[in-house]
Design an enzyme around this catalytic site. Structure first.
Site, PDB file in Angstrom:
ATOM      1  N   HIS A 229      93.470 -68.395-111.714  1.00 14.49           N
ATOM      2  CA  HIS A 229      93.381 -69.748-111.118  1.00 14.49           C
ATOM      3  C   HIS A 229      91.904 -70.142-111.119  1.00 14.49           C
ATOM      4  O   HIS A 229      91.322 -70.357-112.187  1.00 14.49           O
ATOM      5  CB  HIS A 229      94.016 -69.703-109.721  1.00 14.49           C
ATOM      6  CG  HIS A 229      94.174 -71.020-109.024  1.00 14.49           C
ATOM      7  ND1 HIS A 229      94.080 -72.234-109.666  1.00 14.49           N
ATOM      8  CD2 HIS A 229      94.423 -71.312-107.708  1.00 14.49           C
ATOM      9  CE1 HIS A 229      94.267 -73.203-108.774  1.00 14.49           C
ATOM     10  NE2 HIS A 229      94.470 -72.668-107.575  1.00 14.49           N
ATOM     11  N   HIS A 268      97.819 -73.548-119.697  1.00 19.38           N
ATOM     12  CA  HIS A 268      98.054 -74.102-118.359  1.00 19.38           C
ATOM     13  C   HIS A 268      99.535 -74.003-118.054  1.00 19.38           C
ATOM     14  O   HIS A 268     100.368 -74.174-118.945  1.00 19.38           O
ATOM     15  CB  HIS A 268      97.605 -75.579-118.321  1.00 19.38           C
ATOM     16  CG  HIS A 268      97.406 -76.077-116.932  1.00 19.38           C
ATOM     17  ND1 HIS A 268      98.441 -76.532-116.161  1.00 19.38           N
ATOM     18  CD2 HIS A 268      96.286 -76.188-116.178  1.00 19.38           C
ATOM     19  CE1 HIS A 268      97.961 -76.909-114.980  1.00 19.38           C
ATOM     20  NE2 HIS A 268      96.656 -76.706-114.970  1.00 19.38           N
ATOM     21  N   ASP A 324      88.944 -75.793-117.015  1.00 20.58           N
ATOM     22  CA  ASP A 324      87.821 -74.850-116.907  1.00 20.58           C
ATOM     23  C   ASP A 324      86.987 -74.742-118.172  1.00 20.58           C
ATOM     24  O   ASP A 324      85.839 -74.307-118.123  1.00 20.58           O
ATOM     25  CB  ASP A 324      88.355 -73.451-116.546  1.00 20.58           C
ATOM     26  CG  ASP A 324      88.934 -73.426-115.144  1.00 20.58           C
ATOM     27  OD1 ASP A 324      88.408 -74.162-114.298  1.00 20.58           O
ATOM     28  OD2 ASP A 324      89.906 -72.695-114.918  1.00 20.58           O
TER      29      ASP A 324
HETATM   30  N1  ACO Z   1      94.921 -67.028-124.467  1.00 17.12           N
HETATM   31  C1  ACO Z   1      95.816 -66.376-125.237  1.00 17.12           C
HETATM   32  N2  ACO Z   1      97.131 -66.343-124.981  1.00 17.12           N
HETATM   33  C2  ACO Z   1      97.575 -66.974-123.894  1.00 17.12           C
HETATM   34  C3  ACO Z   1      96.710 -67.680-123.036  1.00 17.12           C
HETATM   35  C4  ACO Z   1      95.339 -67.686-123.364  1.00 17.12           C
HETATM   36  N3  ACO Z   1      94.455 -68.336-122.595  1.00 17.12           N
HETATM   37  N4  ACO Z   1      97.413 -68.232-122.031  1.00 17.12           N
HETATM   38  C5  ACO Z   1      98.689 -67.895-122.234  1.00 17.12           C
HETATM   39  N5  ACO Z   1      98.788 -67.142-123.364  1.00 17.12           N
HETATM   40  C6  ACO Z   1     100.041 -66.627-123.964  1.00 17.12           C
HETATM   41  C7  ACO Z   1     100.612 -65.465-123.175  1.00 17.12           C
HETATM   42  O1  ACO Z   1     100.127 -64.235-123.651  1.00 17.12           O
HETATM   43  C8  ACO Z   1     102.082 -65.657-123.426  1.00 17.12           C
HETATM   44  O2  ACO Z   1     102.369 -65.210-124.728  1.00 17.12           O
HETATM   45  P1  ACO Z   1     103.828 -64.533-125.041  1.00 17.12           P
HETATM   46  O3  ACO Z   1     104.820 -65.642-124.850  1.00 17.12           O
HETATM   47  O4  ACO Z   1     103.703 -64.060-126.457  1.00 17.12           O
HETATM   48  O5  ACO Z   1     103.994 -63.423-124.037  1.00 17.12           O
HETATM   49  C9  ACO Z   1     102.267 -67.171-123.441  1.00 17.12           C
HETATM   50  O6  ACO Z   1     100.990 -67.689-123.860  1.00 17.12           O
HETATM   51  C10 ACO Z   1     102.632 -67.771-122.090  1.00 17.12           C
HETATM   52  O7  ACO Z   1     101.697 -67.265-121.124  1.00 17.12           O
HETATM   53  P2  ACO Z   1     102.041 -67.124-119.573  1.00 17.12           P
HETATM   54  O8  ACO Z   1     101.004 -66.263-118.939  1.00 17.12           O
HETATM   55  O9  ACO Z   1     103.472 -66.718-119.394  1.00 17.12           O
HETATM   56  O10 ACO Z   1     101.912 -68.631-119.115  1.00 17.12           O
HETATM   57  P3  ACO Z   1     101.692 -69.114-117.634  1.00 17.12           P
HETATM   58  O11 ACO Z   1     102.187 -70.491-117.569  1.00 17.12           O
HETATM   59  O12 ACO Z   1     102.237 -68.142-116.655  1.00 17.12           O
HETATM   60  O13 ACO Z   1     100.106 -69.018-117.503  1.00 17.12           O
HETATM   61  C11 ACO Z   1      97.837 -69.470-117.359  1.00 17.12           C
HETATM   62  C12 ACO Z   1      99.236 -70.082-117.433  1.00 17.12           C
HETATM   63  C13 ACO Z   1      97.796 -68.385-116.266  1.00 17.12           C
HETATM   64  C14 ACO Z   1      96.849 -70.552-117.001  1.00 17.12           C
HETATM   65  C15 ACO Z   1      97.506 -68.828-118.742  1.00 17.12           C
HETATM   66  O14 ACO Z   1      97.556 -69.811-119.763  1.00 17.12           O
HETATM   67  C16 ACO Z   1      96.144 -68.131-118.736  1.00 17.12           C
HETATM   68  O15 ACO Z   1      96.069 -66.962-118.330  1.00 17.12           O
HETATM   69  N6  ACO Z   1      95.072 -68.826-119.220  1.00 17.12           N
HETATM   70  C17 ACO Z   1      93.737 -68.248-119.179  1.00 17.12           C
HETATM   71  C18 ACO Z   1      93.212 -68.315-117.755  1.00 17.12           C
HETATM   72  C19 ACO Z   1      92.828 -69.733-117.371  1.00 17.12           C
HETATM   73  O16 ACO Z   1      92.150 -70.444-118.102  1.00 17.12           O
HETATM   74  N7  ACO Z   1      93.255 -70.119-116.151  1.00 17.12           N
HETATM   75  C20 ACO Z   1      92.909 -71.432-115.594  1.00 17.12           C
HETATM   76  C21 ACO Z   1      94.124 -72.304-115.484  1.00 17.12           C
HETATM   77  S1  ACO Z   1      93.698 -73.893-114.906  1.00 17.12           S
HETATM   78  C22 ACO Z   1      93.390 -73.656-113.261  1.00 17.12           C
HETATM   79  O17 ACO Z   1      93.933 -72.830-112.588  1.00 17.12           O
HETATM   80  C23 ACO Z   1      92.371 -74.476-112.680  1.00 17.12           C
END
Ligand code: ACO
Length: 388
Positions: A229, A268, A324
């Protein structure tokens, strides 16, 4: 099937409450498919172009844009709340200098409750006063702790400066340059509110127990601290620093993909297109870059986004730049220490959190979901000597 099993709730869809509606709210609207974010009906792009942080704080707290008189009155009230109780400054001096700034903020918000004359009052007027006080005090805590850990004295707030400019003043002790103050103001405006993100939800859960505002905000700060987050903005900057040069973006990206690591600042839970806050933040950063000539972090971020968006893995999963991605190089350009980036987020989101706590309290029902139990039932108790 036993009765207990038959009454099990339906399993949650993939966990994480994804896509579940858990509250009615009039504060902000997010359309993740179209990439739309509105504060009280106003498009974030319009607000970013035409408004400023203090005006938007009024909007989020009151549901309408202020008249000149209302804005002046709100500014007078919130600026008068910028001073920290001396006991809180004394506590900041005794905390370990290597303490995590977000942990310091969590402790400070909780401590501020002891010096707030209305901390245990949940009336609308007490809430308004406390929200105003927290808005000013959170930025004061961050600036004071930053100076104390550098071995410098905290700088007293100024009443003639707007919120962003006053923060830069308290951080540096120098008159803030207008470009940096404007860039920070727009950053604060863009992050002020975002519907039921994890930290806001956490604040609402605490408020739903009829606990006090400081407790709800302490919960929110603790939730924002996590790297999935609020702390993602710090991780994003760490990755840009690791990349270091534009020439290294492609090899770095290939290595990250091979190791199955995530690109921080991308993806996201709600947005399946580019986060609508990314474009104004990028433009904001570009203005800074053009004025200072220091292009390195802007160029690295632009190149990384371009390379990632060409990659089928990212396109298939709708992973785009989130808020971010450009916040990180922007805050870095403003001279904010990387480990304090998440505190900057809190300094802005305090507005959304307090608006949501108010909305929750105004029409409260205890938030208490149920779990899909996956453990065993009716396990026979065994004496201790017969276990293991
Ligand atoms: N880089 C590479 N792969 C990713 C990323 C990423 N940044 N984000 C998600 N994925 C992939 C996951 O590995 C997953 O792949 P799979 O289907 O093969 O297993 C798929 O995309 C879905 O990911 P989830 O984690 O299930 O998606 P969720 O909706 O739960 O997560 C999140 C969203 C936590 C923001 C995720 O995209 C992430 O970890 N991003 C990087 C961290 C980040 O930038 N967070 C800030 C969010 S904005 C905020 O809070 C202000």
């Amino acid at each position: 099937m036993s009765n207990t099993q038959a009454s099990k709730p339906a399993p949650s869809k993939g966990g994480g409450l994804a896509g579940m509606v858990v509250a009615d709210s009039g504060i902000s609207f997010v359309d993740g498919a179209e990439g739309i974010l509105e504060y009280c009906g106003y498009d974030i792009r319009d607000l970013a172009a035409k408004s400023h942080f203090e005006e938007v704080a009024f909007l989020l707290w009151n549901g309408h844009l202020p008249t000149t008189q209302e804005l002046e009155s709100m500014k007078r009230q919130s600026r008068a709340c910028r001073f920290l109780p001396p006991e809180v400054i004394a506590a900041l001096r005794v905390l370990p200098r290597n303490a995590e700034p977000m942990a310091v903020m969590r402790t400070s918000v909780s401590m501020l409750a002891h010096y707030d004359p209305e901390s245990e009052e949940n009336t609308p007027i007490a809430h308004q006063h406390k929200a105003c006080r927290l808005l000013g005090q959170i930025s004061g805590v961050l600036a004071a702790f930053e100076r104390i850990r550098r071995g410098e004295e905290p700088v007293k707030p100024r009443m003639d400066l707007d919120h962003a400019a006053n923060f830069l003043w308290m951080l540096t002790g120098d008159d803030p340059d207008p470009l940096s103050a404007k860039a920070l103001d727009q950053y604060l405006l863009l992050l002020a509110e975002h519907e039921l993100n994890a930290s806001t939800f956490s604040a609402r859960v605490t408020a739903s127990t009829e606990s006090d505002l400081h407790s709800a905000i302490t919960s929110a700060v603790g939730t924002l601290k996590g790297p999935l987050h609020g702390a993602a903005v710090q991780e994003a900057m760490v990755q840009f620093l690791e990349i270091c040069t534009v020439a290294n973006v492609e090899p770095w990206f290939r290595q990250v993909r091979a190791e199955g690591r995530r690109v921080m600042g991308m993806g996201h839970r709600v947005y399946k297109v580019r986060d609508p806050r990314a474009a104004p933040l990028m433009a904001n950063l570009e203005r800074m870059v053009e004025a200072t000539g220091e292009r390195q972090w802007f160029d690295i971020a632009r190149t990384l986004e371009t390379i990632a968006m060409r990659e089928p893995y990212f396109r298939e999963r709708n992973l785009s730049a989130n808020v971010d991605f450009y916040s990180a190089p922007l805050l870095y350009s403003l001279g904010i220490p990387v480990d304090a980036f998440t505190c900057m987020f809190a300094m802005s989101r305090i507005v959304g959190w307090t608006a949501h706590v108010y909305e929750q309290q105004a029409n409260n029902r205890l938030i208490r979901p149920v779990a899909n139990f996956i453990g065993e039932h009716q396990v026979p108790w065994t004496p201790i000597e017969e276990r293991g």
